[in-house]
Design a protein around this motif. Structure first.
Motif, PDB file in Angstrom:
ATOM      1  N   SER A 123       1.413  -0.778  -0.020  1.00  0.00           N
ATOM      2  CA  SER A 123       0.047  -0.118  -0.078  1.00  0.00           C
ATOM      3  C   SER A 123       0.704   1.304   0.156  1.00  0.00           C
ATOM      4  N   ASN A 124       1.310   1.416  -1.044  1.00  0.00           N
ATOM      5  CA  ASN A 124       2.064   3.143  -1.199  1.00  0.00           C
ATOM      6  C   ASN A 124       3.408   3.143  -0.864  1.00  0.00           C
ATOM      7  N   ASN A 125       3.834   1.434  -0.576  1.00  0.00           N
ATOM      8  CA  ASN A 125       4.698   0.948  -0.100  1.00  0.00           C
ATOM      9  C   ASN A 125       5.940   2.155  -1.002  1.00  0.00           C
ATOM     10  N   SER A 135       1.676  -0.300  -4.735  1.00  0.00           N
ATOM     11  CA  SER A 135       0.479  -0.488  -4.682  1.00  0.00           C
ATOM     12  C   SER A 135       0.393  -1.614  -5.227  1.00  0.00           C
ATOM     13  N   THR A 175      -1.270  -1.887  -8.598  1.00  0.00           N
ATOM     14  CA  THR A 175      -2.765  -0.277  -8.558  1.00  0.00           C
ATOM     15  C   THR A 175      -2.118   0.287  -8.780  1.00  0.00           C
ATOM     16  N   LYS A 176      -1.475   1.116  -8.361  1.00  0.00           N
ATOM     17  CA  LYS A 176      -0.677   2.204  -8.337  1.00  0.00           C
ATOM     18  C   LYS A 176       1.187   2.104  -8.025  1.00  0.00           C
TER      19      LYS A 176
END
Length: 218
Positions: A123-125, A135, A175-176
């Motif tokens: 998650s946005n690492n 992500s 996803t990102k």
């Protein structure tokens, strides 16, 4: 061998400090103790030969050149001055990080790499502080991130002086994916015309649906 002690070379306010190797290299067999390279703009460029460091801090505007491959247990911070990787590899432990100040970067041929195991979705690492934010829809498992600074070329076009190579264990959906860079790495490119490309099997192709940003990230 630092043997867990801090080693401070030079003075931040004076043109002093140098590291001279007649043979061998610096190492640190303990899990504590940082190496700090200090000096002002008149001090020469350090050449760092080290096989294992717990941590590293740069406070010399002239920077340093890496003389060997090095393993970092905790972190490497550039507060003032660049680190020219000089064709070598800086390997970060599974918990280590890098930290850069705007305009003070790791650069040159060579790579920074780390391998980590993720059992849940990302998650946005910003893995290891390397500037690639990820992500994913599920766990990636064993994940290797490599950051390099050699300019990539394709069909007469050239990239900025930063790229990322990502290898994951599991088949996942990203996803990102946010790729950060410093303005000193633009390599003559116009920021507003940047596009993200990928290389699979030696073939380059553009990734559509990206949003280039005007925000610099060191």
């Amino acid at each position: 061998n630092q043997n867990g002690y801090h080693l401070i070379i030079g003075n931040t306010g004076m043109a002093t400090g140098a590291v001279s190797y007649t043979s061998g290299y610096l190492s640190n067999s303990a899990s504590s103790g940082y190496l700090y390279l200090n000096g002002n703009g008149s001090a020469g460029v350090y050449t760092l030969k080290a096989d294992t460091l717990n941590g590293f801090g740069m406070f010399n505007p002239n920077g340093a050149t890496l003389g060997t491959n090095v393993y970092i247990r905790t972190g490497a911070t550039l507060s003032s001055g660049d680190m020219n990787l000089n064709g070598n590899t800086m390997t970060l432990s599974s918990t280590a990080f890098i930290s850069e100040t705007a305009g003070q970067n790791f650069k040159g041929n060579g790579t920074i790499r780390t391998t980590r195991n993720y059992t849940t979705a990302l998650s946005n690492n910003n893995i290891a502080g390397m500037g690639l934010l990820l992500s994913t829809g599920s766990a990636t498992g064993t994940t290797t991130i490599v950051r390099g600074h050699a300019v990539q070329t394709n069909s007469g076009k050239s990239s900025i002086a930063r790229y990322y190579d990502v290898t994951v264990q599991n088949a996942v959906t990203a996803t990102k994916m946010e790729l950060n860079y410093d303005s000193t790495e633009l390599n003559g490119n116009v920021r507003g015309r940047l596009r993200i490309n990928r290389n699979i099997g030696g073939t380059w192709s553009s990734i559509t649906g990206c949003s280039p940003t005007v925000v610099n990230s060191a």
